[in-house]
Each structure stands twice: as structure tokens, then as C-alpha cells.
Design an enzyme around this catalytic site. Structure first.
Site, short mmCIF file in Angstrom:
data_model
loop_
_atom_site.label_atom_id
_atom_site.label_comp_id
_atom_site.label_asym_id
_atom_site.label_seq_id
_atom_site.Cartn_x
_atom_site.Cartn_y
_atom_site.Cartn_z
N CYS A 291 11.88 32.06 117.12
CA CYS A 291 11.61 31.27 115.91
C CYS A 291 12.82 31.24 114.98
O CYS A 291 13.04 30.25 114.29
CB CYS A 291 10.39 31.83 115.18
SG CYS A 291 8.83 31.45 116.00
N CYS B 75 0.15 17.28 121.00
CA CYS B 75 0.47 17.78 122.35
C CYS B 75 1.35 16.80 123.12
O CYS B 75 2.55 16.80 122.99
CB CYS B 75 -0.80 18.11 123.13
SG CYS B 75 -0.45 18.66 124.82
N CYS C 88 5.72 31.79 114.82
CA CYS C 88 5.42 32.91 113.91
C CYS C 88 6.43 33.01 112.78
O CYS C 88 6.19 33.61 111.75
CB CYS C 88 5.38 34.23 114.70
SG CYS C 88 7.01 34.83 115.24
N CYS D 188 -6.62 15.77 126.81
CA CYS D 188 -5.31 15.84 127.48
C CYS D 188 -5.56 16.32 128.91
O CYS D 188 -6.54 17.02 129.18
CB CYS D 188 -4.42 16.81 126.71
SG CYS D 188 -2.89 17.25 127.53
N HIS D 189 -4.65 15.98 129.81
CA HIS D 189 -4.82 16.35 131.21
C HIS D 189 -4.94 17.87 131.40
O HIS D 189 -5.63 18.34 132.31
CB HIS D 189 -3.63 15.81 132.04
CG HIS D 189 -3.89 15.86 133.51
ND1 HIS D 189 -3.51 16.91 134.30
CD2 HIS D 189 -4.57 15.01 134.33
CE1 HIS D 189 -3.91 16.70 135.54
NE2 HIS D 189 -4.55 15.56 135.58
N THR D 190 -4.31 18.64 130.51
CA THR D 190 -4.37 20.10 130.61
C THR D 190 -5.81 20.60 130.45
O THR D 190 -6.23 21.55 131.11
CB THR D 190 -3.46 20.75 129.55
OG1 THR D 190 -2.17 20.16 129.66
CG2 THR D 190 -3.34 22.25 129.73
N ARG E 184 -4.93 7.77 126.08
CA ARG E 184 -5.58 8.77 125.26
C ARG E 184 -6.93 8.25 124.77
O ARG E 184 -7.03 7.10 124.33
CB ARG E 184 -4.71 9.14 124.05
CG ARG E 184 -3.60 10.14 124.39
CD ARG E 184 -4.21 11.47 124.77
NE ARG E 184 -3.23 12.52 125.04
CZ ARG E 184 -2.76 12.85 126.25
NH1 ARG E 184 -3.16 12.16 127.30
NH2 ARG E 184 -1.92 13.85 126.40
N HIS F 62 -7.30 20.78 122.68
CA HIS F 62 -6.11 21.29 121.98
C HIS F 62 -5.29 20.18 121.31
O HIS F 62 -4.25 20.47 120.73
CB HIS F 62 -5.22 22.09 122.94
CG HIS F 62 -4.66 21.27 124.07
ND1 HIS F 62 -5.41 20.92 125.17
CD2 HIS F 62 -3.44 20.73 124.26
CE1 HIS F 62 -4.67 20.20 125.98
NE2 HIS F 62 -3.47 20.06 125.45
N GLU F 63 -5.76 18.94 121.39
CA GLU F 63 -5.05 17.84 120.74
C GLU F 63 -5.99 17.33 119.65
O GLU F 63 -7.03 16.76 119.97
CB GLU F 63 -4.79 16.73 121.79
CG GLU F 63 -3.45 16.09 121.66
CD GLU F 63 -3.18 15.08 122.77
OE1 GLU F 63 -2.30 15.33 123.59
OE2 GLU F 63 -3.84 14.03 122.81
N CYS G 289 10.09 36.00 115.06
CA CYS G 289 10.71 36.50 116.31
C CYS G 289 12.09 35.85 116.53
O CYS G 289 12.50 34.94 115.82
CB CYS G 289 9.80 36.22 117.49
SG CYS G 289 9.66 34.45 117.93
N CYS H 172 8.15 30.70 120.85
CA CYS H 172 7.76 31.86 120.04
C CYS H 172 7.25 33.02 120.90
O CYS H 172 6.39 32.83 121.77
CB CYS H 172 6.67 31.43 119.06
SG CYS H 172 5.97 32.75 118.08
N ARG I 184 3.52 31.95 122.03
CA ARG I 184 3.81 31.09 123.17
C ARG I 184 2.52 30.83 123.96
O ARG I 184 1.65 31.69 124.05
CB ARG I 184 4.84 31.78 124.06
CG ARG I 184 5.39 30.92 125.16
CD ARG I 184 6.41 31.68 125.99
NE ARG I 184 7.53 32.19 125.18
CZ ARG I 184 8.63 32.69 125.73
NH1 ARG I 184 8.76 32.77 127.03
NH2 ARG I 184 9.60 33.14 124.96
#
Length: 380
Positions: free
Chosen positions: A106, A178, A100, A48-50, A373, A70-71, A103, A114, A118
């Protein structure tokens, strides 16, 4: 019970040793999951670009060595103390944010932000004890977004895992964890276009095309893609985009062009570039009385959004969204079911596939702006 439960696992991971340098496949140690944590075997991950943004480390605090990613899609290997809703063998998608379930956010039907889990791009350790679960030769390696999926095994907080239908092909549905959900949810959950409405999408990368896919699913009659790169226009037709506007082709503001095309403005707009001028255009191009603009792209930290207050007084609505307003554990399994029911098409987002040993090719494709992707298969 898995034979590796409670033990350190040695496996391959793609380690970023320094900013902007190719990742190196290393043998690392992955510690067992602690309280409220899960260790999973990653089968497929995508770029992913992130990941690229933080690997380049041009605009933020560099944190290296680090395992990005993360994907992804994987299978639970073992669970730590207190984990009751997952067990070894479950199919899961790790998510860069969490739920979670305790909170205020959530417990609210209106939020997915969250308090505990977060997104935190600066944290390179586990939230429970402030330590990393990754090491090489006794030295810790930083985590990324609580997921670090560029490793054959990783450890995440249980709140960052969506348990999905085991029949869903992980090599395809991993993209849901993502960018695709971010764009899709921005349209379906936040903009909420009605059947027959007109939607403008600013930015036709993967997230923008997912927003267009959401408009297609919602039954929009016109989906207008706005992008400075005309080579993206053909690809976008597969995602339901019916018309294209390149702001460079006009000598007036693009919001004016769109208003003239649509008898006063579009019903909904979704902004997926992060460019503050595009954000302003996306807001000002919606119709007065009922128009809704949704901001998805992340701006630069010094940007300021400026528009005349009369644009708001004339009953235009501006909204923001984070991860498409999806709660990871509660909602993402349902997005996978949309794919399984053939409502959502995911294959068209996947333009490249490489083996884990070729992971740097995925970075090359993204840096050249090629494709959407790239799926990285962990088992070469």
C-alpha cells in the site's frame, strides 16, 4: 446516527445453499460491524463471472452456504470501532481486494496488492475475528471475497470500500468495482498505449471491452479485437474496436496474422481470456523493440507459459496486472470521476436489469453468454 447502529439487522439475502443450485431469497441476520469494519446497505449489485465460477464450484473447494456478489454500490449504514474516514450516509463501492494503507504494497506507488486485504477466495469469514457477520436461524453463512453484495445489508473491512462522489448514479457506477476497472486499468495503467498506437485485445467479454475502452480513451488509432465468437464483433465497435480477428478463420498462428496486419506487430496487447495459448499469442504478437503485452485473464493452475527467450531479448515486455493496478480506496473514486466527466462511458456495459427477486435470471444470462453486465436492483 442510524437507528439500527449496534443492532442485528434482519434483511433479505440471496443465499447459495449448494453448488450450481439456484440462489434462494432468505431472511438473514446481519451482525453489527466490528473493529475496522463497515455495515452498508446495498442498493445495486451486478453479476460477475467470478461469482458464477465459485457458485459452480467445479475447480475449487466448495464453501456453502454462501452469499456471493462483489460488484456493487451502496450507502454506509454504520461503522465499527477505529473507522474514521467513512460515516453513515457515505456512498461507497465495495471491492473484492483492499487497501489497508499500512503495508509495503500500500505504501508503494507501484503496487496495489495489499498484504492484509489481498483477494482470498477461500476465506468465508471476516479477517478481524474469523467469524461470519451473516447467519440464519443461528447458523453462520459464509462470506465471499469480503463483500457478499447479494444481500440488502453486508459488512466489509473499511479497506475494501471506495468512497465515491454522492452525485454518481450507483446503478451505473457499481460496475466499476470489479471487471470494468480491471480491463480499463490494464490498458491505461499498465500497457499505457500512446496516442496513435495499435492495440490488440484478446477476449471481448466485459473485461476485454473495458480494455478496449481504455485504448479508445488513450487515443489508439487501431484497436484489434481477437475472439473466437464472431457474434461479439458488432457489440465491440461501440467500445472503439476498429478491426476483428477470429483465430478460427486462419490456418496460421494468430500472432503471425496480427504481425502481418501491423507491419511487424502491435504496439500493445491486452489478454483477457485466461487461456494460456492466447497469453502466448498476446506476447508474441507485439512489435520487437517497444511492444508491451499485459496479461489480465486468470489461467488454470497447471498451465505453463512457454515462449522462446529471444522474444524477450528482442525487447518485448510482458507484464501482469491485478485489478488494473488500481488501489481501491485511493484510485477508484477517480475512475468514477472519469465517468462523471464523460471521459468514460459505462452505460454500454449494462445490457440487462433485473429486480433482486429475479437474481437467478442474471445467472441464466451469463451462463448463456448473453450480454455484458446485468444490474440487480435491491429495491424491487
Amino acid at each position: 446516527m442510524s437507528s439500527t447502529q449496534g443492532q442485528v439487522i434482519r434483511c433479505k439475502a440471496a443465499v447459495a445453499w449448494e453448488a450450481g443450485k439456484p440462489l434462494v431469497i432468505e431472511e438473514v441476520e446481519v451482525a453489527p460491524p466490528q473493529k475496522m469494519e463497515v455495515r452498508l446497505k446495498i442498493l445495486f449489485t451486478s453479476l460477475c463471472h467470478t461469482d458464477v465460477y465459485f457458485w459452480e464450484a467445479k475447480g475449487q473447494t466448495p464453501l456453502f452456504p454462501r452469499i456471493f456478489g462483489h460488484e456493487a454500490g451502496g450507502i454506509v449504514e454504520s461503522v465499527g470501532e477505529g473507522v474514521t474516514d467513512l460515516k453513515p450516509g457515505d456512498h461507497v463501492l465495495p471491492v473484492f481486494t483492499g487497501e489497508c494503507k499500512e503495508c509495503r504494497h500500500c505504501k508503494s506507488a507501484e503496487s496495489n496488492m495489499c498484504d492484509l486485504l489481498r483477494i482470498n477466495t477461500d476465506r468465508g469469514v471476516m479477517i478481524g475475528d474469523g467469524k461470519s457477520r451473516f447467519s440464519k436461524d443461528g447458523k453462520p453463512i459464509h462470506h465471499f471475497l469480503g463483500t457478499s453484495t447479494f444481500s440488502e445489508y453486508t459488512v466489509t473491512h473499511v479497506g475494501c470500500l471506495a468512497k465515491i462522489n454522492p452525485k454518481a448514479p450507483l446503478e451505473t457506477v457499481c460496475v466499476v468495482s470489479c471487471g470494468i476497472s480491471t480491463g480499463l486499468g490494464a490498458t491505461l495503467n499498465v500497457a499505457k498505449p500512446t496516442k496513435g498506437s495499435t492495440v490488440a485485445v484478446f477476449g471481448l467479454g466485459a473485461v476485454g471491452l473495458a480494455a478496449a475502452e481504455g485504448a479508445r480513451i488513450a487515443g489508439a488509432s487501431r484497436i484489434i479485437g481477437v475472439d473466437l465468437n464472431p457474434s461479439r464483433f458488432d457489440e465491440a465497435k461501440k467500445f472503439g474496436v476498429t478491426e476483428f480477428v477470429n483465430p478460427k478463420d486462419h490456418d496460421k498462428p494468430v500472432q503471425q496474422v496480427l504481425a502481418e496486419m501491423t507491419d511487424g506487430g502491435v504496439d500493445r496487447s491486452v489478454e483477457c481470456t485466461g487461456n494460456v495459448n492466447a497469453m502466448i499469442s498476446a506476447f508474441e504478437c507485439v512489435h520487437d523493440g517497444w511492444g508491451v503485452a499485459v496479461l489480465v485473464g486468470v489461467p488454470n493452475k497447471d498451465d505453463a507459459f512457454k515462449t522462446h527467450p529471444v522474444n524477450v531479448l528482442n525487447e518485448r515486455t510482458l507484464k501482469g496486472t491485478f485489478f488494473g493496478n488500481y488501489k481501491p480506496r485511493s484510485d477508484i473514486p477517480g475512475v468514477v470521476e472519469k465517468y462523471m466527466n464523460k471521459e468514460l462511458e459505462l452505460e454500454k456495459f449494462i445490457t440487462h436489469k433485473v429486480s433482486f427477486s429475479e437474481i437467478n435470471k442474471a445467472f441464466d444470462y451469463m451462463l448463456r453468454g448473453e450480454g455484458l453486465r446485468c444490474i440487480i436492483s435491491m429495491e424491487n
